[in-house]
Design a protein around this motif. Structure first.
Motif, PDB file in Angstrom:
ATOM      1  N   GLU A 284       0.814  -1.210   0.000  1.00 12.17           N
ATOM      2  CA  GLU A 284       0.000   0.000   0.000  1.00 12.17           C
ATOM      3  C   GLU A 284       0.851   1.266   0.000  1.00 12.17           C
ATOM      4  OE1 GLU A 284      -2.307  -0.379   3.522  1.00 12.17           O
ATOM      5  OE2 GLU A 284      -4.066  -1.089   2.442  1.00 12.17           O
ATOM      6  N   LYS A 285       0.448   2.217  -0.826  1.00 14.16           N
ATOM      7  CA  LYS A 285       1.005   3.564  -0.781  1.00 14.16           C
ATOM      8  C   LYS A 285      -0.105   4.530  -1.142  1.00 14.16           C
ATOM      9  CE  LYS A 285       5.841   2.444  -1.853  1.00 14.16           C
ATOM     10  NZ  LYS A 285       6.302   2.721  -0.481  1.00 14.16           N
ATOM     11  N   GLY A 286      -0.001   5.753  -0.657  1.00 12.64           N
ATOM     12  CA  GLY A 286      -1.003   6.746  -0.957  1.00 12.64           C
ATOM     13  C   GLY A 286      -0.522   7.727  -2.005  1.00 12.64           C
ATOM     14  N   ILE A 311      -5.656   4.738  -0.820  1.00  9.94           N
ATOM     15  CA  ILE A 311      -5.214   5.703   0.183  1.00  9.94           C
ATOM     16  C   ILE A 311      -4.909   6.984  -0.580  1.00  9.94           C
ATOM     17  CG2 ILE A 311      -3.518   6.228   1.976  1.00  9.94           C
ATOM     18  CD1 ILE A 311      -2.959   3.178   2.088  1.00  9.94           C
ATOM     19  N   ASN A 313      -5.129  11.600  -0.709  1.00 10.33           N
ATOM     20  CA  ASN A 313      -5.443  12.949  -0.258  1.00 10.33           C
ATOM     21  C   ASN A 313      -6.002  13.702  -1.461  1.00 10.33           C
ATOM     22  OD1 ASN A 313      -4.201  12.584   2.366  1.00 10.33           O
ATOM     23  ND2 ASN A 313      -2.238  12.652   1.279  1.00 10.33           N
ATOM     24  N   GLU A 338     -11.223   2.607   4.560  1.00 11.60           N
ATOM     25  CA  GLU A 338     -10.129   3.585   4.500  1.00 11.60           C
ATOM     26  C   GLU A 338     -10.634   4.994   4.800  1.00 11.60           C
ATOM     27  OE1 GLU A 338      -7.282   2.655   4.629  1.00 11.60           O
ATOM     28  OE2 GLU A 338      -7.081   0.744   3.580  1.00 11.60           O
ATOM     29  N   ARG A 343      -7.746   7.517   6.036  1.00 11.75           N
ATOM     30  CA  ARG A 343      -6.683   7.386   5.020  1.00 11.75           C
ATOM     31  C   ARG A 343      -7.172   7.790   3.627  1.00 11.75           C
ATOM     32  NH1 ARG A 343      -2.659   2.499   5.689  1.00 11.75           N
ATOM     33  NH2 ARG A 343      -4.386   1.176   4.985  1.00 11.75           N
ATOM     34  N   THR A 345      -8.793  11.277   2.463  1.00 12.15           N
ATOM     35  CA  THR A 345      -9.105  12.590   3.018  1.00 12.15           C
ATOM     36  C   THR A 345      -9.577  13.535   1.916  1.00 12.15           C
ATOM     37  OG1 THR A 345      -6.831  13.410   2.790  1.00 12.15           O
ATOM     38  CG2 THR A 345      -7.396  12.306   4.852  1.00 12.15           C
TER      39      THR A 345
END
Length: 406
Positions: A284-286, A311, A313, A338, A343, A345
């Motif tokens: 996982e990475k955002g 994930i 923003n 999430e 996670r 937003t």
């Protein structure tokens, strides 16, 4: 004496020949104004010049260790082909594309059916409604991806599995596939098989050492731009009338997408299709998307489709011309989890809502977490009132601007 002189001249001539053959760029210089056909593997560095139009016959692949440089103002046209023979420019792993146009002289990829000529920025016989006339541009790198089985590499969509090229992914997040600036990609996305089209610009495992700035995609039959993992940042993006999604993120992409304008067409799907990892939680990475404007053009498909436990923003986003039923969809239990965990937003959203729609209904499937969107969003009455979204003045160079698409 004559024999000695002849021998000396022969040696000098041979020396000149050898010197020429070891040039870093052995590209034969075509006669200006002529169409130059390209096909197959490019295994030596070469430069494509603005005085010629380059015709892609099938897949043209910049091979590992090779650099293709494209001058500002150059026009490249893709032949149509069918299925596996569809034309596309593919930058393989370990290769580089240096395609730095300018606002005055953008690099243009289009269809062979386009009547655009050398020195022009647009032809007269095609519009954004002409899609799927050739393939697109595919860049493949060695940055991490998240796919089933947590394997490091995978074959990119749009390239048949039996081809020797087309792998993407790896362990080098800072991988460098070159530099792409001021590029307009038009009328692509040809189908190569059932549910398998080529995106306008495909970025597979592309690393943060790569530069992606000022890119326009017009009338692509599939997605405008799609990221398959990787960590490359991208700035100043415009997609218009994509047949599928405007911007599509998959496989734990981990970069930042900043300042983008998505203009839907009547057949477009989601403006933003945002997927999470396909592999294990360990992969996982955002990612971040910020300063985005979405003109939904009264299309009824989703504004954003948040899927597969992503994930992300998502901040400074403006949406207007919202069609009936078009929402931000938190899709599935994994994405809902999430959102609940903070996670996913939302920050500083503004929307020109149609009559009867409220912010709590504009987000769909939040599963009791609607407040996390509503408290960070604002309903406005007109685009002129917006205080967020993209700086669209940077897109004055685009074909879309010349056609008053925004």
């Amino acid at each position: 004496m004559k024999k000695k002189l002849f021998f000396a001249l022969a040696i000098v001539s041979l020396g000149v020949t050898l010197s020429c053959s070891t040039s870093d760029d052995p590209t034969p210089k075509p006669e200006p104004g002529k169409d130059v056909e390209k096909s197959g593997l490019l295994t030596a560095n070469e430069t494509w010049t603005a005085g010629n139009i380059y015709i892609l016959k099938g897949k043209v692949v910049v091979a590992e260790g090779t650099t293709l440089t494209i001058e500002p103002g150059t026009i490249i046209k893709g032949a149509q082909g069918t299925e596996a023979n569809a034309s596309a420019l593919v930058v393989d792993q370990g290769a580089k594309l240096i395609a730095n146009g300018t606002a005055d002289k953008p690099i243009i990829f289009t269809s062979i059916d386009d009547n655009i000529k050398v020195g022009q920025k647009a032809g007269t016989n095609l519009t954004e409604a002409n899609t799927g006339l050739w393939g697109g541009v595919i860049v493949l790198g060695n940055a991490p991806i998240s796919v089933a089985g947590d394997v490091k590499t995978k074959q990119i969509e749009g390239i048949p599995a039996n081809e020797s090229y087309g792998q993407y992914g790896g362990t080098n997040a800072a991988d460098n596939s070159g530099s792409l600036k001021y590029i307009s990609i038009r009328h692509g996305g040809i189908t190569i098989g059932q549910d398998n089209e080529i995106n306008g610009l495909t970025l597979g495992g592309v690393g943060s050492g790569t530069v992606i700035e000022n890119i326009e995609i017009v009338g692509n039959q599939d997605d405008g731009i799609e990221w398959f993992g990787g960590s490359v940042n991208a700035t100043n993006l415009l997609t218009w009338a994509a047949g599928d999604d405007g911007l599509d993120v998959d496989q734990s992409y981990s970069g930042t997408i900043k300042n983008a304008l998505v203009i839907k067409g009547k057949d477009s799907d989601s403006a933003l299709e945002l997927d999470g990892p396909e592999g294990s939680k360990a992969t996982e990475k955002g990612f971040t998307m910020e300063n985005i404007t979405i003109n939904n053009n009264n299309n009824t498909s989703k504004i954003a489709d948040l899927r597969d436990g992503l994930i992300a923003n998502l901040k400074n986003i403006l949406v207007y011309n919202i069609g009936t039923g078009s929402t931000v969809k938190v899709n599935g239990a994994d994405s809902q989890a999430e959102l609940k965990a903070g996670r996913i937003t939302f920050s500083n959203w503004e929307a020109v809502l149609p009559q009867g729609l409220t912010l709590d209904k504009f987000i769909d499937g939040a599963n009791g977490e609607e407040a996390k969107f509503v408290s960070n969003a604002k309903a406005i009455t007109a685009v002129a009132d917006a205080k967020t979204g993209a700086n669209v003045s940077v897109f004055g160079w685009t074909y879309a601007k010349s056609k008053n698409a925004f």
